[in-house]
Scaffold this active site. Structure first.
Site, PDB file in Angstrom:
ATOM      1  N   LEU A 134       0.828  -1.195   0.000  1.00  0.00           N
ATOM      2  CA  LEU A 134       0.000   0.000   0.000  1.00  0.00           C
ATOM      3  C   LEU A 134       0.867   1.251   0.000  1.00  0.00           C
ATOM      4  O   LEU A 134       1.984   1.251   0.519  1.00  0.00           O
ATOM      5  CB  LEU A 134      -0.906   0.031   1.229  1.00  0.00           C
ATOM      6  CG  LEU A 134      -2.000  -1.031   1.368  1.00  0.00           C
ATOM      7  CD1 LEU A 134      -1.440  -2.375   1.835  1.00  0.00           C
ATOM      8  CD2 LEU A 134      -3.068  -0.571   2.363  1.00  0.00           C
ATOM      9  N   CYS A 135       0.337   2.340  -0.595  1.00  0.00           N
ATOM     10  CA  CYS A 135       0.948   3.657  -0.502  1.00  0.00           C
ATOM     11  C   CYS A 135       2.342   3.682  -1.127  1.00  0.00           C
ATOM     12  O   CYS A 135       2.499   3.370  -2.298  1.00  0.00           O
ATOM     13  CB  CYS A 135       0.957   4.087   0.963  1.00  0.00           C
ATOM     14  SG  CYS A 135       1.308   5.824   1.254  1.00  0.00           S
ATOM     15  N   ILE A 136       3.379   4.001  -0.369  1.00  0.00           N
ATOM     16  CA  ILE A 136       4.746   4.079  -0.876  1.00  0.00           C
ATOM     17  C   ILE A 136       5.422   2.709  -0.938  1.00  0.00           C
ATOM     18  O   ILE A 136       6.470   2.551  -1.592  1.00  0.00           O
ATOM     19  CB  ILE A 136       5.593   5.045  -0.001  1.00  0.00           C
ATOM     20  CG1 ILE A 136       6.936   5.403  -0.668  1.00  0.00           C
ATOM     21  CG2 ILE A 136       5.812   4.454   1.397  1.00  0.00           C
ATOM     22  CD1 ILE A 136       6.836   6.100  -2.003  1.00  0.00           C
TER      23      ILE A 136
END
Length: 215
Positions: A134-136
């Site tokens: 998820l995300c970065i």
């Protein structure tokens, strides 16, 4: 009941795991009928950030100990992770991923990856089990696996880094996922976009659902 390993990077968006992403991932796993076990590397944080001011603090904290706050104490050192014991592994986001699990926040495309983190990713792939990010966190996965197809939303800097590693970046928006069938890798952008907590929940739900389908 399927069992998912969740790797945390500390506690708090600016120097550890993003708490909404981590918690909503755990919730999605439980609501979709699976179990989870949290892990974190037993190392010092890169630094400590005051989440009120955004300024660095003159403190030293341990990633595993801080991550235990999110896991309510039920967490293990990442060095103890064995792919054979789990059906999949998931990495929530937060700057701790780019500061503690690897050095992307400081070194960019020349970053290095924590040895326990790299071992966990590679052993899961060798076992032909799914990986979620998820995300970065897709940047971390791309650094290790290279030829991946992932998303971090539409951030130019991070997407360029992924492509410099040899990966392919797919633009997405809130709640959307990208699936790399070769690696059974599922990614979603979360707070790499200007998101609300309910949009984070959508992304976590969709990612976990696909991970369980692939497991």
């Amino acid at each position: 009941m399927k069992k998912i390993a969740v790797v945390l990077a500390g506690n708090g968006v600016y120097d550890g795991s993003e708490i909404h992403e981590a918690t909503l991932t755990l919730l999605a796993i439980a609501r979709q009928g699976a179990q989870y076990q949290c892990f974190a590397p037993d190392i010092s944080q890169a630094h400590v950030v005051n989440h009120l001011t955004g300024k660095e603090m003159p403190e030293t904290r341990n990633v595993l100990i801080e991550a235990a706050r999110i896991a309510r104490g039920k967490i293990k050192p990442l060095s103890e992770y064995k792919a054979a014991d789990f059906d999949a592994i998931i990495f929530p986001g937060g700057f701790g991923v780019a500061k503690n699990l690897c050095t992307f926040a400081f070194d960019g495309i020349n970053c290095t990856v924590n040895s326990d983190v790299e071992k966990a990713i590679r052993s899961t792939i060798v076992a032909e089990k799914p990986v979620g990010a998820l995300c970065i966190s897709p940047v971390l996965i791309a650094k290790v696996l290279v030829d991946v197809e992932v998303t971090i939303g539409n951030d130019k800097g991070a997407s360029s880094a992924i492509e410099s590693f040899g990966g392919t970046h797919i633009k997405t928006t809130h709640g959307e996922i990208v699936v790399d069938e070769k690696y059974k890798l599922v990614t979603t952008p979360c707070y790499m976009l200007d998101a609300t907590i309910d949009q984070i929940a959508d992304g976590a739900d969709n990612l976990v659902r696909k991970i369980l389908e692939l497991a």
